[in-house]
Write a protein that holds these residues in place. Structure first.
Motif, mmCIF file in Angstrom:
data_model
loop_
_atom_site.group_PDB
_atom_site.id
_atom_site.type_symbol
_atom_site.label_atom_id
_atom_site.label_comp_id
_atom_site.label_asym_id
_atom_site.label_seq_id
_atom_site.Cartn_x
_atom_site.Cartn_y
_atom_site.Cartn_z
ATOM 1 N N LEU A 79 0.963 -1.263 -0.062
ATOM 2 C CA LEU A 79 -0.039 -0.043 0.146
ATOM 3 C C LEU A 79 0.806 1.183 -0.164
ATOM 4 N N VAL A 80 1.815 1.173 0.959
ATOM 5 C CA VAL A 80 2.817 2.431 0.896
ATOM 6 C C VAL A 80 3.436 2.678 -0.380
ATOM 7 N N ALA A 81 3.995 1.244 -1.043
ATOM 8 C CA ALA A 81 4.721 1.681 -2.473
ATOM 9 C C ALA A 81 3.596 2.132 -3.390
ATOM 10 N N TRP A 82 2.537 1.781 -3.262
ATOM 11 C CA TRP A 82 1.168 2.416 -4.131
ATOM 12 C C TRP A 82 1.033 3.795 -4.276
ATOM 13 N N LEU A 83 1.189 4.252 -2.766
ATOM 14 C CA LEU A 83 0.670 5.571 -2.458
ATOM 15 C C LEU A 83 2.021 6.301 -2.817
ATOM 16 N N LYS A 84 3.189 5.897 -2.799
ATOM 17 C CA LYS A 84 4.439 6.422 -3.205
ATOM 18 C C LYS A 84 4.411 6.904 -4.681
ATOM 19 N N GLN A 85 3.795 6.289 -5.648
ATOM 20 C CA GLN A 85 3.633 6.464 -6.912
ATOM 21 C C GLN A 85 2.736 7.512 -7.286
ATOM 22 N N GLN A 90 -2.963 14.408 0.221
ATOM 23 C CA GLN A 90 -4.233 13.994 0.318
ATOM 24 C C GLN A 90 -5.210 14.609 1.251
ATOM 25 N N TRP A 91 -4.843 15.804 1.962
ATOM 26 C CA TRP A 91 -5.400 16.200 2.939
ATOM 27 C C TRP A 91 -5.728 17.476 2.489
ATOM 28 N N GLU A 92 -7.139 18.160 2.508
ATOM 29 C CA GLU A 92 -7.587 19.439 2.094
ATOM 30 C C GLU A 92 -7.023 20.367 3.003
ATOM 31 N N GLY A 93 -6.534 21.599 2.493
ATOM 32 C CA GLY A 93 -6.178 22.711 2.942
ATOM 33 C C GLY A 93 -5.678 23.913 1.991
ATOM 34 N N ASP A 94 -5.531 25.132 2.703
ATOM 35 C CA ASP A 94 -5.439 26.227 1.642
ATOM 36 C C ASP A 94 -3.810 26.144 1.377
ATOM 37 N N GLN A 99 6.938 19.288 -0.911
ATOM 38 C CA GLN A 99 7.359 17.835 -0.782
ATOM 39 C C GLN A 99 6.528 17.182 0.104
ATOM 40 N N SER A 100 6.329 15.812 -0.095
ATOM 41 C CA SER A 100 5.498 15.027 0.190
ATOM 42 C C SER A 100 6.160 13.874 1.025
ATOM 43 N N VAL A 101 5.221 13.211 2.009
ATOM 44 C CA VAL A 101 5.778 12.211 2.667
ATOM 45 C C VAL A 101 4.693 10.939 2.898
ATOM 46 N N ILE A 102 4.866 9.781 3.294
ATOM 47 C CA ILE A 102 3.872 8.987 3.390
ATOM 48 C C ILE A 102 3.770 8.520 5.038
ATOM 49 N N LEU A 103 2.632 8.941 5.594
ATOM 50 C CA LEU A 103 2.441 8.835 7.037
ATOM 51 C C LEU A 103 1.767 7.391 7.172
ATOM 52 N N GLU A 104 2.327 6.681 7.765
ATOM 53 C CA GLU A 104 1.804 5.297 8.174
ATOM 54 C C GLU A 104 0.864 5.294 9.598
ATOM 55 N N THR A 105 -0.160 4.849 9.366
ATOM 56 C CA THR A 105 -0.989 4.615 10.782
ATOM 57 C C THR A 105 -1.014 3.079 11.143
ATOM 58 N N TRP A 114 4.601 17.879 3.739
ATOM 59 C CA TRP A 114 5.491 18.097 5.000
ATOM 60 C C TRP A 114 4.516 18.832 6.066
ATOM 61 N N HIS A 115 3.840 20.070 5.627
ATOM 62 C CA HIS A 115 3.012 21.003 6.473
ATOM 63 C C HIS A 115 1.887 20.150 7.092
ATOM 64 N N HIS A 116 1.230 19.287 6.547
ATOM 65 C CA HIS A 116 0.055 18.474 6.982
ATOM 66 C C HIS A 116 0.671 17.384 7.729
ATOM 67 N N ASP A 117 1.722 16.817 7.446
ATOM 68 C CA ASP A 117 2.459 15.547 8.184
ATOM 69 C C ASP A 117 2.761 16.111 9.637
ATOM 70 N N ASN A 118 3.275 17.489 9.783
ATOM 71 C CA ASN A 118 3.640 17.786 11.017
ATOM 72 C C ASN A 118 2.402 18.258 11.776
ATOM 73 N N GLU A 119 1.419 18.250 11.193
ATOM 74 C CA GLU A 119 0.136 19.040 11.882
ATOM 75 C C GLU A 119 -0.661 17.932 12.494
ATOM 76 N N LEU A 120 -0.588 16.709 11.511
ATOM 77 C CA LEU A 120 -1.492 15.700 11.850
ATOM 78 C C LEU A 120 -0.815 14.350 12.355
ATOM 79 N N ARG A 121 0.175 14.386 12.466
ATOM 80 C CA ARG A 121 1.136 13.214 12.777
ATOM 81 C C ARG A 121 0.680 12.809 14.306
ATOM 82 N N GLU A 122 0.307 13.642 15.146
ATOM 83 C CA GLU A 122 0.064 13.495 16.526
ATOM 84 C C GLU A 122 -1.420 13.116 16.813
ATOM 85 N N ASN A 123 -2.155 13.319 15.743
ATOM 86 C CA ASN A 123 -3.670 12.894 15.845
ATOM 87 C C ASN A 123 -3.969 11.966 14.807
ATOM 88 N N PRO A 124 -3.630 10.764 14.650
ATOM 89 C CA PRO A 124 -3.887 9.761 13.584
ATOM 90 C C PRO A 124 -5.587 9.644 13.608
#
Length: 336
Positions: A79-85, A90-94, A99-105, A114-124
């Motif tokens: 699944l992670v490999a597919w998302l990297k393609q 994938q999160w809506e915002g202004d 740069q993007s990363v894959i956040l695993e839950t 990067w912006h939303h990864d830092n914002e949402l990582r602690e609230n999965p």
């Protein structure tokens, strides 16, 4: 990902200017295919084209997101490999960082900038719905790929049911979907007051029992046992015996030709590659299905045939991989 874009033509420079949006610029760092939009899209605004799979709905989400179903498609790593393609957050915002990363839950994964990864990582927990949809989308795409369907194919209920049977997860199928697929009456719940004489009781039948009663099980053609201590293995110079199995070769020739794809006529024993020397013949296990024309062509000029259709060894590998995958070959451990 597909996008609908309106370009600004600059004929003096022979260029076209496109504005996909800052978060979609990564898509243009690789070769892309450009094609004219159909007339049905002439009034649609620019942006990403989403092809909604009809199976991604409330009735099927429990099946598509089940851990066993995800594991049948390769698990979370696949699944992670597919998302990297893909590209883009994938999160809506202004605001989105480029740069993007894959956040695993615990359940799956999601692609974030990067912006939303830092914002949402602690609230999965807020990502649970997006992660579930990613899993469902990936499972549907994997099933389409398994059937060799095109990327734009819309998977149907009978197709996912057949896929689940072949991947041993049919017991998880929604019962209503099974009833529809197998042309069985669908029992609907009655609403409001009923007379006692009108109440009927339905015995809850597990999905796998419904499948077993309607669909014949895939019967293995060949069962192989493993001998951990073969007697010949303790000899300094053992006399090798040729393995023969008429049942296997008879089944092989019922499959489609590995060369041209037409119905096959013969089980071809691999020649060359250290097999099929003077006065010898490869084991019956080292056979591929071929039509009479291809069979004659291989023995007439092996190199020319392989140059056109591929190496016999690679074709044998793919054929055995397919036979194991559908359950035609079953590996068993020999019990002492």
């Amino acid at each position: 990902m597909k996008m609908l874009l309106s370009g600004v033509v600059v004929p003096e420079l022979g260029q076209v200017i496109l504005r996909p949006g800052r978060d979609k610029l990564g898509m243009f760092r690789q070769p892309i295919v450009v094609s004219p939009a159909p007339s049905t899209m002439k009034d649609r605004p620019s942006g990403v084209l989403h092809t909604e799979q009809p199976l991604i709905n409330d009735k099927w989400m429990g099946f598509l997101t089940h851990e066993r179903v995800l594991n049948a498609t390769g698990g979370k790593n696949a699944l992670v490999a597919w998302l990297k393609q893909g590209v883009g957050c994938q999160w809506e915002g202004d605001y989105h960082h480029e740069q993007s990363v894959i956040l695993e839950t615990e359940q799956g994964a999601i692609r974030l900038c990067w912006h939303h990864d830092n914002e949402l990582r602690e609230n999965p927990d807020v990502l649970r719905g997006h992660v579930a949809r990613n899993i469902a989308e990936y499972v549907v795409r994997s099933a389409c790929y398994w059937f060799f369907f095109p990327e734009t194919h819309l998977l149907t209920e009978p197709e996912i049911c057949w896929w689940s049977v072949l991947h041993n997860v049919s017991d998880l199928l929604p019962r209503d979907a099974l009833h529809v697929t197998l042309r069985m009456p669908v029992v609907t719940e009655a609403h409001g007051p009923q007379r006692e004489c009108d109440i009927t009781w339905e015995v809850h039948t597990p999905a796998n029992e419904i499948i077993d009663s309607k669909v014949e099980k895939i019967k293995p053609i060949l069962k192989l046992a493993i001998d951990n201590e073969p007697a010949a293995g303790f000899m300094l110079r053992p006399k090798l015996k040729r393995w023969e199995c008429e049942k296997w070769t008879r089944w092989v020739k019922t499959q489609k030709c590995c060369g041209c794809g037409n119905p096959s006529d013969d089980p071809h024993h691999i020649i060359g590659h250290g097999q099929g020397g003077m006065g010898t013949k490869a084991h019956d296990f080292f056979v591929i299905p071929v039509c009479r024309h291809c069979h004659d062509a291989i023995h007439k000029d092996r190199n020319a045939w392989e140059e056109e259709h591929g190496s016999q060894v690679e074709l044998l590998f793919h054929f055995l991989d397919w036979a194991l995958g559908i359950g035609a070959i079953v590996i068993e451990r020999k019990v002492a």
